[in-house]
Design a protein around this motif. Sequence first.
Motif, PDB file in Angstrom:
ATOM      1  N   UNK A 192       0.756  -1.536   0.265  1.00 37.55           N
ATOM      2  CA  UNK A 192       0.367   0.759  -0.286  1.00 37.55           C
ATOM      3  C   UNK A 192       0.800   1.082  -0.147  1.00 37.55           C
ATOM      4  N   UNK A 193       0.839   2.361  -0.926  1.00 41.19           N
ATOM      5  CA  UNK A 193       1.784   3.074  -1.162  1.00 41.19           C
ATOM      6  C   UNK A 193       0.277   4.473  -0.477  1.00 41.19           C
ATOM      7  N   UNK A 194       1.398   5.545   0.156  1.00 42.21           N
ATOM      8  CA  UNK A 194      -0.059   6.280   0.485  1.00 42.21           C
ATOM      9  C   UNK A 194       0.762   7.478   1.095  1.00 42.21           C
ATOM     10  N   UNK A 195       0.160   8.676   0.487  1.00 35.96           N
ATOM     11  CA  UNK A 195       0.915   9.710   0.403  1.00 35.96           C
ATOM     12  C   UNK A 195       0.386  11.221   1.539  1.00 35.96           C
ATOM     13  N   UNK A 196       1.241  11.877   2.191  1.00 41.42           N
ATOM     14  CA  UNK A 196       0.471  12.366   3.115  1.00 41.42           C
ATOM     15  C   UNK A 196       0.612  13.838   2.544  1.00 41.42           C
ATOM     16  N   UNK A 197      -0.808  14.755   2.485  1.00 42.17           N
ATOM     17  CA  UNK A 197      -0.515  15.431   1.358  1.00 42.17           C
ATOM     18  C   UNK A 197      -0.201  17.240   1.893  1.00 42.17           C
ATOM     19  N   UNK A 198       0.735  18.050   2.257  1.00 39.15           N
ATOM     20  CA  UNK A 198       1.261  18.574   3.336  1.00 39.15           C
ATOM     21  C   UNK A 198       0.507  20.348   3.046  1.00 39.15           C
ATOM     22  N   UNK A 199      -0.457  19.835   2.225  1.00 42.95           N
ATOM     23  CA  UNK A 199      -0.879  21.186   1.615  1.00 42.95           C
ATOM     24  C   UNK A 199      -2.479  21.130   1.931  1.00 42.95           C
ATOM     25  N   UNK A 200      -3.397  22.417   2.062  1.00 40.90           N
ATOM     26  CA  UNK A 200      -4.525  21.816   1.864  1.00 40.90           C
ATOM     27  C   UNK A 200      -5.489  22.165   0.752  1.00 40.90           C
ATOM     28  N   UNK A 231      -3.002  22.783   8.724  1.00 41.55           N
ATOM     29  CA  UNK A 231      -2.805  24.662   8.201  1.00 41.55           C
ATOM     30  C   UNK A 231      -2.479  25.078   7.000  1.00 41.55           C
ATOM     31  N   UNK A 232      -2.100  23.780   6.644  1.00 44.24           N
ATOM     32  CA  UNK A 232      -1.608  24.271   4.865  1.00 44.24           C
ATOM     33  C   UNK A 232      -0.174  24.599   4.705  1.00 44.24           C
ATOM     34  N   UNK A 233      -0.089  24.717   3.325  1.00 42.17           N
ATOM     35  CA  UNK A 233       1.019  24.396   3.525  1.00 42.17           C
ATOM     36  C   UNK A 233       2.470  25.579   3.411  1.00 42.17           C
ATOM     37  N   UNK A 234       3.520  26.093   4.311  1.00 42.32           N
ATOM     38  CA  UNK A 234       3.933  26.037   5.070  1.00 42.32           C
ATOM     39  C   UNK A 234       4.015  26.169   6.518  1.00 42.32           C
ATOM     40  N   UNK A 235       2.605  26.169   6.964  1.00 39.26           N
ATOM     41  CA  UNK A 235       2.229  26.146   8.035  1.00 39.26           C
ATOM     42  C   UNK A 235       2.434  25.594   8.519  1.00 39.26           C
ATOM     43  N   UNK A 236       2.936  24.842  10.634  1.00 37.43           N
ATOM     44  CA  UNK A 236       2.301  24.054  11.307  1.00 37.43           C
ATOM     45  C   UNK A 236       2.146  25.011  12.822  1.00 37.43           C
ATOM     46  N   UNK A 237       1.970  23.807  13.431  1.00 36.83           N
ATOM     47  CA  UNK A 237       1.428  24.196  14.734  1.00 36.83           C
ATOM     48  C   UNK A 237       2.542  23.556  15.679  1.00 36.83           C
ATOM     49  N   UNK A 238       2.759  23.858  16.732  1.00 37.13           N
ATOM     50  CA  UNK A 238       3.919  24.518  17.856  1.00 37.13           C
ATOM     51  C   UNK A 238       3.654  22.018  17.990  1.00 37.13           C
ATOM     52  N   UNK A 239       2.999  21.657  18.401  1.00 32.73           N
ATOM     53  CA  UNK A 239       2.624  20.267  18.447  1.00 32.73           C
ATOM     54  C   UNK A 239       3.543  19.763  17.391  1.00 32.73           C
ATOM     55  N   UNK A 240       3.589  19.572  16.120  1.00 29.75           N
ATOM     56  CA  UNK A 240       3.991  19.339  14.977  1.00 29.75           C
ATOM     57  C   UNK A 240       5.846  19.488  14.789  1.00 29.75           C
TER      58      UNK A 240
END
Length: 304
Positions: A192-200, A231-240
């Motif tokens: 199984x090949x899975x991509x994780x999208x990094x943009x909204x 949060x979208x491309x170039x965005x990230x939370x403190x938790x991440x």
Amino acid sequence: MSFKKFDFPESPIQIIEHPLLAQKQVILKVKRDDLLHPHIAGNKWRKLKYNLIAMQQQNKSAFITFSGPFSNHLYAASMACKLFALEGHAIVRGPHLDIHNPTIRMARACGVQLHTVDRATYRLRHNDDYLMELQQRFAHCHIIPEGGSNQQALVGVQELANSLPKSDYVMCATGSGGTLAGLINASSGTTSVIGIAVLKQAEYLIDEIIRLAPKAKQKSNWQLMCDFHDGGYGKFSTALWQFCKMMKKDCKLPLEPIYTGKLFYALWQLLEQDFFAPGSHITAIHTGGLQGLDGLRYRQLITN
């Protein structure tokens, strides 16, 4: 014509040990493509390699590509110019160029000629008429798309796929879709090949992946997960970002929060949700991009 100068030794595999993996009885291996080359790391080199070969086969003396001002692709393309003594041009999303930006500074130091355009013009980067006009203007250049994702790129990703251990799951971060398309092309039906999208709102990438890899339309062993963009491309939370720091400290796995951090953060959430059956073997692709941390520090989005 020899292309041996573009060959690097394969990147290593790292086995990750963590209490959550032991609890869920899952084996996690990481393909450390961030260690593929000391200066041109990860999937950006995989995609560039056969574009540079195509450039030479077409008797072009230079290349032109597209990028944002903090782009990993721009960094890799610039370093390739320096290492292989190539002429390179980049159309950079502007309209203004911040000469103190570490990626721009590096590109200029490598001799890349930067051409800034406004956002409206930059949006034409996939437009056939605009590309034809650009080819006439830069007749000596091979055009490489933003992120490097095209048919030549898929040949490089095929090499990556052939180097992976046998796995139940192969996972990667997905920005432009080229790495995921190449992995789908090379995958067996049992993986199984899975991509994780990094943009909204990245569902549109499914059509792009199928365009790049038509086999994907007939295959049912892959998916693009679009709910882990944080949060979208170039965005990230403190938790991440805290998760990224934990992975470096506890698992000796350096991450950045724009691409690889989102991949592994998603993987950890899927583990907690029992998405993977006990006994599963997962291979996650570390696609590089660690130099992007310099840009995040420059913008004061992280402090260490």
